[in-house]
Scaffold this motif. Structure first.
Motif, PDB file in Angstrom:
ATOM      1  N   MET A 129      24.750  15.934  22.280  1.00 38.24           N
ATOM      2  CA  MET A 129      25.542  16.433  23.395  1.00 38.24           C
ATOM      3  C   MET A 129      26.336  17.644  22.893  1.00 38.24           C
ATOM      4  N   ALA A 130      26.878  18.428  23.842  1.00 40.83           N
ATOM      5  CA  ALA A 130      27.614  19.623  23.471  1.00 40.83           C
ATOM      6  C   ALA A 130      28.591  19.999  24.575  1.00 40.83           C
ATOM      7  N   VAL A 131      29.618  20.768  24.211  1.00 40.61           N
ATOM      8  CA  VAL A 131      30.519  21.329  25.214  1.00 40.61           C
ATOM      9  C   VAL A 131      29.797  22.490  25.885  1.00 40.61           C
ATOM     10  N   ILE A 132      29.600  22.353  27.194  1.00 41.51           N
ATOM     11  CA  ILE A 132      28.857  23.345  27.976  1.00 41.51           C
ATOM     12  C   ILE A 132      29.612  23.584  29.282  1.00 41.51           C
ATOM     13  N   ASP A 133      29.764  24.831  29.655  1.00 39.83           N
ATOM     14  CA  ASP A 133      30.548  25.184  30.853  1.00 39.83           C
ATOM     15  C   ASP A 133      30.060  24.472  32.106  1.00 39.83           C
ATOM     16  N   THR A 134      28.758  24.259  32.202  1.00 35.88           N
ATOM     17  CA  THR A 134      28.186  23.641  33.395  1.00 35.88           C
ATOM     18  C   THR A 134      28.072  22.122  33.283  1.00 35.88           C
ATOM     19  N   GLY A 135      28.649  21.560  32.221  1.00 30.63           N
ATOM     20  CA  GLY A 135      28.556  20.123  31.996  1.00 30.63           C
ATOM     21  C   GLY A 135      29.479  19.315  32.891  1.00 30.63           C
ATOM     22  N   LYS A 136      29.507  18.009  32.667  1.00 32.80           N
ATOM     23  CA  LYS A 136      30.359  17.111  33.430  1.00 32.80           C
ATOM     24  C   LYS A 136      31.760  17.092  32.827  1.00 32.80           C
ATOM     25  N   SER A 137      32.758  16.942  33.686  1.00 32.26           N
ATOM     26  CA  SER A 137      34.147  16.906  33.245  1.00 32.26           C
ATOM     27  C   SER A 137      34.341  15.859  32.160  1.00 32.26           C
ATOM     28  N   ALA A 138      35.068  16.232  31.102  1.00 28.95           N
ATOM     29  CA  ALA A 138      35.327  15.308  30.003  1.00 28.95           C
ATOM     30  C   ALA A 138      36.731  15.582  29.460  1.00 28.95           C
ATOM     31  N   VAL A 139      37.557  14.534  29.422  1.00 29.93           N
ATOM     32  CA  VAL A 139      38.940  14.688  28.978  1.00 29.93           C
ATOM     33  C   VAL A 139      39.257  13.616  27.932  1.00 29.93           C
ATOM     34  N   THR A 140      39.760  14.054  26.784  1.00 25.90           N
ATOM     35  CA  THR A 140      40.126  13.165  25.688  1.00 25.90           C
ATOM     36  C   THR A 140      41.562  13.457  25.271  1.00 25.90           C
ATOM     37  N   HIS A 141      42.397  12.428  25.174  1.00 26.13           N
ATOM     38  CA  HIS A 141      43.782  12.579  24.733  1.00 26.13           C
ATOM     39  C   HIS A 141      43.918  11.984  23.323  1.00 26.13           C
ATOM     40  N   TYR A 142      44.672  12.645  22.467  1.00 30.66           N
ATOM     41  CA  TYR A 142      44.831  12.133  21.104  1.00 30.66           C
ATOM     42  C   TYR A 142      46.265  12.329  20.613  1.00 30.66           C
ATOM     43  N   ARG A 143      46.677  11.434  19.725  1.00 32.62           N
ATOM     44  CA  ARG A 143      47.984  11.582  19.074  1.00 32.62           C
ATOM     45  C   ARG A 143      47.853  11.162  17.619  1.00 32.62           C
ATOM     46  N   ILE A 144      48.740  11.681  16.798  1.00 29.53           N
ATOM     47  CA  ILE A 144      48.664  11.428  15.364  1.00 29.53           C
ATOM     48  C   ILE A 144      49.247  10.055  15.043  1.00 29.53           C
ATOM     49  N   ALA A 145      48.489   9.257  14.315  1.00 27.32           N
ATOM     50  CA  ALA A 145      48.950   7.949  13.859  1.00 27.32           C
ATOM     51  C   ALA A 145      49.379   7.995  12.395  1.00 27.32           C
ATOM     52  N   GLU A 146      48.710   8.855  11.615  1.00 30.26           N
ATOM     53  CA  GLU A 146      49.031   8.931  10.183  1.00 30.26           C
ATOM     54  C   GLU A 146      48.416  10.203   9.603  1.00 30.26           C
TER      55      GLU A 146
END
Length: 323
Positions: free
Chosen positions: A201-218
């Motif tokens: 898979m790849a980040v593509i302008d015409t792809g499906k919406s994808a949202v990932t949230h992240y925070r630092i644990a260590e």
């Protein structure tokens, strides 16, 4: 595995309590084993008749109408039940929560016709054979470990699938990535099949919406442990997004490339990184509204032994170089 075409006949009276509802909405409640999209298609094709006549989904009903449905059905593939151990975290009449180990494939497919989580579930509860994908609501990559939810009834599967669609199902992961990150954040970048490498898979302008949230644990000297929350659930989403922001997951040969060895790492850490043969990604928490009780429930499990060992070596490397 075999499939047979057949038709299933439904005949029933619409209760008066559904008076003044749209026909498609009432049928969705009265036929919970089918999706609203399927019901719409069957209404459009004339497979569902109201008082012997075709009707549109937006039709307002009075109550007391006779529904006759001749629905074409494809019998689902019959997969073999196999006695494979399962680590069940929770089970009740509506759902099962499983802690999947790394290395176990979720669904049978090309190259993995059996010895999958689905085969194990069918041995644990043969009634799951009647549900699509044996009730498995979502998936984890073969080499990602952690929590998976399985519905035990058609109504529970529909309820949980709606939560997944509305993004109210909580899915949290822990990952170890290359590089020392400064702060948490979000990646909002569409994902689709790679145009040239079809297994990726790849980040593509015409792809499906994808949202990932992240925070630092260590934080470590040259790595970071993250807690990650999925808003959407595209194939390989976390792996693709972390590589996209140039912090690929440790052990991810597909999206991370060659092992990255920063200067001054201890020999013990270099060995641990070279021996870590899968992506350091674990689905450690899951939350949902229970299909029967409507109560919000949340589960959390420990990291697997291989990730705990890697974290311990990363800590020792950090402490060795502390001023």
């Amino acid at each position: 595995m075999n499939t047979d075409s057949q038709k299933k006949r439904h005949t029933f009276i619409i209760p008066d309590i559904h008076a003044d509802e749209r026909l498609d909405q009432a049928l969705a409640r009265l036929m919970p084993e089918y999706s609203r999209t399927q019901i719409k298609d069957w209404l459009d094709s004339g497979s569902i008749l109201i008082n012997g006549l075709a009707a549109k989904g937006k039709t307002r009903i009075k109550g007391g109408e006779t529904v006759t449905a001749e629905i074409p059905v494809i019998t689902r593939p019959h997969w073999e039940a196999q006695p494979i151990p399962l680590n069940i975290v929770h089970e009740d009449d509506a759902l099962i929560l499983v802690n999947k180990p790394a290395g176990l494939v979720v669904h049978p497919g090309a190259g993995n016709q059996d010895r999958t989580l689905m085969n194990a579930l069918l041995h644990h509860d043969p009634a799951l054979q009647a549900l699509p994908r044996a009730g498995i609501l979502h998936r984890l990559d073969k080499d990602t470990s952690g929590l998976l939810i399985i519905a035990k009834t058609a109504a529970a599967l529909k309820h949980l699938s709606l939560q997944l669609k509305k993004r109210s199902l909580l899915r949290e992961y822990q990952a170890i990535v290359y590089g020392t990150m400064i702060s948490g954040g979000s990646v909002d970048a569409p994902i689709d099949r790679h145009p040239l490498q079809r297994k990726r898979m790849a980040v593509i302008d015409t792809g499906k919406s994808a949202v990932t949230h992240y925070r630092i644990a260590e934080k470590f000297r040259a790595h970071t442990r993250l807690k990650i929350r999925l808003e959407t659930g595209r194939t390989h989403q976390i792996r693709v997004h972390m590589a996209y922001i140039r912090h690929p997951i440790v052990g991810d040969a597909v999206y991370g490339g060659r092992i990255q060895l920063a200067k001054g790492l201890s020999e013990q850490l270099i060995t641990a990184l070279r021996q870590f043969k899968r992506q350091a990604l674990h689905a450690f928490a899951l939350g949902l509204t229970h299909p029967d009780t409507e109560e919000f429930m949340r589960w959390e499990i420990d990291l697997p032994e291989d990730m705990n060992h890697l974290i311990q070596v990363l800590r020792e490397d950090l402490n060795r170089n502390a001023p």
